[in-house]
Scaffold this motif. Structure first.
Motif, PDB file in Angstrom:
ATOM      1  N   ALA A   1       0.822  -1.212   0.000  1.00 58.42           N
ATOM      2  CA  ALA A   1       0.000   0.000   0.000  1.00 58.42           C
ATOM      3  C   ALA A   1       0.853   1.258   0.000  1.00 58.42           C
ATOM      4  CB  ALA A   1      -0.919  -0.016   1.219  1.00 58.42           C
ATOM      5  N   GLU A   2       2.138   1.132   0.341  1.00 61.20           N
ATOM      6  CA  GLU A   2       2.997   2.314   0.382  1.00 61.20           C
ATOM      7  C   GLU A   2       3.391   2.770  -1.026  1.00 61.20           C
ATOM      8  OE1 GLU A   2       7.397   0.310   0.977  1.00 61.20           O
ATOM      9  OE2 GLU A   2       6.082   0.504   2.719  1.00 61.20           O
ATOM     10  N   TRP A   3       3.225   1.918  -2.015  1.00 64.60           N
ATOM     11  CA  TRP A   3       3.497   2.315  -3.387  1.00 64.60           C
ATOM     12  C   TRP A   3       2.329   3.126  -3.925  1.00 64.60           C
ATOM     13  CZ3 TRP A   3       5.478  -3.198  -4.885  1.00 64.60           C
ATOM     14  CH2 TRP A   3       6.791  -3.334  -4.415  1.00 64.60           C
ATOM     15  N   GLY A   4       2.649   4.113  -4.740  1.00 63.89           N
ATOM     16  CA  GLY A   4       1.643   5.029  -5.219  1.00 63.89           C
ATOM     17  C   GLY A   4       0.750   4.445  -6.297  1.00 63.89           C
ATOM     18  N   PHE A   5      -0.324   5.156  -6.600  1.00 65.42           N
ATOM     19  CA  PHE A   5      -1.318   4.715  -7.578  1.00 65.42           C
ATOM     20  C   PHE A   5      -0.669   4.443  -8.926  1.00 65.42           C
ATOM     21  CE2 PHE A   5      -4.713   5.047 -10.630  1.00 65.42           C
ATOM     22  CZ  PHE A   5      -5.847   4.581  -9.981  1.00 65.42           C
ATOM     23  N   ALA A   6       0.190   5.357  -9.382  1.00 63.40           N
ATOM     24  CA  ALA A   6       0.801   5.217 -10.706  1.00 63.40           C
ATOM     25  C   ALA A   6       1.690   3.979 -10.794  1.00 63.40           C
ATOM     26  CB  ALA A   6       1.610   6.466 -11.045  1.00 63.40           C
ATOM     27  N   THR A   7       2.283   3.592  -9.675  1.00 62.70           N
ATOM     28  CA  THR A   7       3.094   2.372  -9.654  1.00 62.70           C
ATOM     29  C   THR A   7       2.212   1.128  -9.635  1.00 62.70           C
ATOM     30  OG1 THR A   7       4.896   3.509  -8.495  1.00 62.70           O
ATOM     31  CG2 THR A   7       4.841   1.096  -8.341  1.00 62.70           C
ATOM     32  N   ARG A   8       1.170   1.164  -8.813  1.00 60.51           N
ATOM     33  CA  ARG A   8       0.311  -0.002  -8.673  1.00 60.51           C
ATOM     34  C   ARG A   8      -0.492  -0.270  -9.946  1.00 60.51           C
ATOM     35  NH1 ARG A   8      -3.484   0.875  -5.006  1.00 60.51           N
ATOM     36  NH2 ARG A   8      -2.992   3.049  -4.559  1.00 60.51           N
ATOM     37  N   GLN A   9      -0.831   0.774 -10.708  1.00 60.90           N
ATOM     38  CA  GLN A   9      -1.594   0.536 -11.935  1.00 60.90           C
ATOM     39  C   GLN A   9      -0.770  -0.214 -12.983  1.00 60.90           C
ATOM     40  OE1 GLN A   9      -2.741   4.457 -13.252  1.00 60.90           O
ATOM     41  NE2 GLN A   9      -0.789   4.883 -14.223  1.00 60.90           N
TER      42      GLN A   9
END
Length: 428
Positions: A3-11
């Motif tokens: 969850a510490e990774w940002g939206f742009a990374t997780r997408q």
């Protein structure tokens, strides 16, 4: 995914798998109807639900699983399931909650295709629907809940006029009544709004729209938030608590917080069969990888379009959430990064003006779709809302001159120039 990774990374990375055989970094297309059993007992275990290994692609394809998990991750949910279309997502989501004689509460501002299904196919299954005004007070929603109520249903941003549902208030209603809140988050996408943060239990999408983004596939997704207390609502949802065949434990016993997603996948999708093609999941994954970038541009372009057409003599009203429509406070609270990319305009000359305007467009495509990289426009009164009587359309805010514009990713000045020259053509 962390969850510490940002939206742009997780997408880009959430749910990804590396193919064990070839080591492919991009999720492969598993174009296979079924999967080889290791032996007689392995097949029996898979069909009995005692094995985690897949049995059939109707409800469990590896490519689809990656895409569903990625959408669930971006929404902040626990598990996801892909189905054949957004309409299939609505039908399957409700079928997993309700049966003949059960009651579903909705807002009175839903996409017309959804309303048509509510009035038609879903009502014929025996479900009973009741619509409350989208701005109804919390106590009115609580009072409308019956013992047989199985869901509260809303769109985060309504299509086509952009009314924003107060998800936080509806989340409180859900908590007070023990009835799950189901939210269609298609127009907002998880980049702009995450309904689970406001108390939703289930989120659905038409993945054909902004998630895919390129108008190339049809699909739907259902995400289980993993936070609704299905045990506390056991009387409403016995299907999750009844023992399964072959001595298997109930869905609630085996899957706990994600019992709904497990039931949806193992019973509703398996039995009804609204399968999502693996090739479409492959394209969907590629679309999701750029979602945040596209939504930033979509929102910027939509705001520019709304500003440009506002005040034109052919336009009597511009519909965009939070732009002079009295929704500024709720948009700031629920949609701080933007309110999507649908701009609807009322033309003073009614249907004739809409015809002249649409037929004059050169860059903007006249078609029924939203969420494309291309800007699209449609006269909803003669198409999407064409089956309604005039008075019904007016009660929904669908005026004779209403045109819905799904603003794309072209250079904003080019889109605006095309819209303005077409508007100029309808001014007397």
């Amino acid at each position: 995914m962390s969850a510490e990774w940002g939206f742009a990374t997780r997408q880009i990375h959430a749910g990804a798998i590396v193919d064990a055989e070839a080591g492919a970094r991009i999720t492969p297309i598993y174009q296979s109807a079924g999967y080889v059993f290791e032996g007689f007992d392995d097949g029996a275990e898979r069909f009995a639900g005692r094995s985690a290994r897949r049995a059939y692609s109707r409800n469990d394809n590896p490519t689809n699983v990656v895409a569903a998990r990625r959408i669930a991750d971006l929404e902040g949910g626990a598990d996801g399931v892909l189905v054949a279309s957004g309409q299939a997502a609505i039908a399957a989501a409700l079928a997993a909650l309700a049966q003949a004689g059960d009651h579903v509460l909705t807002t009175d501002r839903l996409y017309e295709g959804t309303r048509e299904m509510v009035r038609g196919a879903l009502r014929r299954t025996g479900l009973r629907f009741e619509a409350l005004p989208i701005d109804a007070e919390e106590d009115a929603w609580v009072a409308a809940v019956r013992p047989e109520t199985r869901a509260i249903y809303a769109e985060s941003i309504a299509n086509p006029l952009g009314e924003v549902a107060d998800l936080a208030m509806l989340g409180r209603v859900s908590a007070r009544t023990g009835v799950p809140l189901v939210v269609d988050n298609t127009v907002a996408t998880p980049f702009l709004c995450r309904p689970f943060e406001h108390g939703a239990a289930i989120v659905i999408h038409s993945t054909s729209k902004w998630l895919s983004g390129h108008g190339s596939v049809i699909g739907g997704a259902i995400v289980d938030g993993g936070a609704f207390d299905w045990n506390a609502a056991a009387e409403r949802f016995p299907q999750l608590h009844e023992p399964r065949p072959h001595g298997a434990p109930s869905f609630a016993e085996r899957f706990g917080a994600t019992a709904y997603a497990a039931y949806l996948r193992s019973v509703v999708v398996l039995e009804h069969g609204p399968s999502f093609p693996a090739t479409s999941a492959f394209l969907l994954l590629h679309g999701i990888e750029t979602l945040s970038l596209r939504m930033e541009r979509h929102v910027a372009n939509a705001l520019a379009v709304a500003d440009a057409v506002r005040g034109h003599p052919a336009v009597t009203r511009v519909h965009y959430p939070g732009a002079g429509d009295g929704q500024e406070a709720i948009v700031a609270r629920l949609l701080p990064d933007g309110a999507g990319s649908i701009v609807s305009i009322d033309l003073a000359g009614g249907r004739d003006a809409a015809r002249a305007f649409l037929d004059r467009l050169r860059l903007v495509s006249q078609m029924t779709h939203i969420g494309d990289v291309r800007t699209l426009a449609i006269h909803t009164g003669s198409t999407i809302h064409g089956k309604l009587e005039e008075q019904e359309r007016l009660e929904l805010g669908i005026t004779p001159g209403l045109v819905r514009i799904s603003v794309g990713l072209e250079r904003a000045d080019d889109v605006i120039a095309d819209l303005l020259q077409a508007l100029d053509a309808v001014v007397p």
